[in-house]
Every structure is written in structure tokens, then in C-alpha cells.
Design a protein around this motif. Structure first.
Motif, PDB file in Angstrom:
ATOM      1  N   GLU A  83       0.851  -1.188   0.000  1.00 20.10           N
ATOM      2  CA  GLU A  83       0.000   0.000   0.000  1.00 20.10           C
ATOM      3  C   GLU A  83       0.883   1.232   0.000  1.00 20.10           C
ATOM      4  O   GLU A  83       1.863   1.312   0.734  1.00 20.10           O
ATOM      5  CB  GLU A  83      -0.874  -0.018   1.256  1.00 20.10           C
ATOM      6  N   ASP A  84       0.538   2.173  -0.852  1.00 18.50           N
ATOM      7  CA  ASP A  84       1.205   3.466  -0.874  1.00 18.50           C
ATOM      8  C   ASP A  84       0.121   4.525  -1.031  1.00 18.50           C
ATOM      9  O   ASP A  84      -0.400   4.733  -2.133  1.00 18.50           O
ATOM     10  CB  ASP A  84       2.217   3.532  -2.022  1.00 18.50           C
ATOM     11  N   GLY A  85      -0.264   5.120   0.083  1.00 17.10           N
ATOM     12  CA  GLY A  85      -1.340   6.108   0.048  1.00 17.10           C
ATOM     13  C   GLY A  85      -2.638   5.473  -0.395  1.00 17.10           C
ATOM     14  O   GLY A  85      -3.095   4.493   0.187  1.00 17.10           O
ATOM     15  N   ASP A  86      -3.224   5.997  -1.458  1.00 15.53           N
ATOM     16  CA  ASP A  86      -4.500   5.494  -1.965  1.00 15.53           C
ATOM     17  C   ASP A  86      -4.341   4.413  -3.030  1.00 15.53           C
ATOM     18  O   ASP A  86      -5.306   4.066  -3.706  1.00 15.53           O
ATOM     19  CB  ASP A  86      -5.327   6.649  -2.537  1.00 15.53           C
ATOM     20  N   THR A  87      -3.134   3.871  -3.167  1.00 12.95           N
ATOM     21  CA  THR A  87      -2.884   2.813  -4.145  1.00 12.95           C
ATOM     22  C   THR A  87      -2.482   1.534  -3.416  1.00 12.95           C
ATOM     23  O   THR A  87      -1.638   1.555  -2.521  1.00 12.95           O
ATOM     24  CB  THR A  87      -1.768   3.214  -5.133  1.00 12.95           C
ATOM     25  N   VAL A  88      -3.113   0.431  -3.814  1.00 16.86           N
ATOM     26  CA  VAL A  88      -2.775  -0.890  -3.291  1.00 16.86           C
ATOM     27  C   VAL A  88      -2.456  -1.778  -4.481  1.00 16.86           C
ATOM     28  O   VAL A  88      -3.203  -1.802  -5.462  1.00 16.86           O
ATOM     29  CB  VAL A  88      -3.933  -1.497  -2.471  1.00 16.86           C
TER      30      VAL A  88
END
Length: 123
Positions: free
Chosen positions: A70-75
Motif C-alpha cells: 500500500e502506498d497512500g491510496d494505491t494498493v
């Protein structure tokens, strides 16, 4: 409040129940589901209808998470999808990229080899 990664974990595990309503509820109203070999499906209602058709001949499915980040709003979730259908079984390596918005899937791009899927379901 669940992290985006935990929402995707729940979504991946929900596929084993083969419930199109439940799966569509993970998406935002204007969400997009894009199996990269195909055209994108836009809108929660259209996604539900697409999933219903997509899984119509599935008897069972189990999606194993191999890697999830997960990186912020991206998985990003690397998986092995094992599906039993009325016409054959598929062991499909996949990688899904999920763009999240307010705890819902806004865009899901799923990358896999369509030939591997088709060989598995073709009698």
C-alpha cells in the motif's frame, strides 16, 4: 477505519463467496473495473452485472495473496486465483492495481494472461 490494504484483503477474500452484490459494494458508485485484456467496466451497477456474467459458470474460487503493498491510496496485490468452473479449472497468476477513494475501490486494473484463463476454462 480500515486501511486501504485491509479493504483489498477483504475484497480478495470475498471472491470465494461468489456474491456479485457483495463484490460490487466494494466499489465507489463511479468505480471502474478493468481486466486489462478487455474494455473497462464503469459504474457500480455495471460492475455488478459484469461480475454476475463473469462468474456464472464458476463453482468455486480461492484467491491467494502472494504480495500486497500500500502506498497512500494505491494498493498493489499479486495473487494466484484458483477457480473451478463447469468447463475446467484455472490457476491464474494475477496482479491487481487498486486506486482507492474514501475506503472504496475507485479503479481496479487487473493484469493477467488471457490465454492462461481461456485454456483453463475451455473443455
Amino acid at each position: 477505519m480500515s486501511s486501504n490494504k485491509e479493504v483489498i484483503r477483504s475484497f480478495i477474500h470475498a471472491w470465494s463467496r461468489l456474491d456479485a452484490n457483495e463484490l460490487a459494494d466494494f466499489f465507489s458508485d463511479d468505480g471502474t473495473y478493468h481486466n486489462m485484456p478487455s474494455k473497462p467496466v464503469v459504474g457500480k451497477r455495471n460492475i455488478k452485472l459484469f461480475i454476475e456474467k463473469f462468474i456464472a459458470n464458476w463453482n468455486s474460487t480461492s484467491w491467494d495473496i502472494l504480495t500486497i503493498v500500500e502506498d497512500g491510496d494505491t494498493v498493489i496485490c499479486e495473487r494466484l486465483d484458483i477457480t473451478r468452473t463447469s468447463t475446467g479449472d484455472v490457476h491464474l497468476p494475477c496482479c491487481g492495481v487498486f486506486e482507492m477513494q474514501d475506503g472504496k475501490i475507485h479503479i481496479w486494473r487487473d493484469y493477467f494472461d488471457l490465454n492462461t484463463y481461456m485454456k483453463g476454462i475451455t473443455p
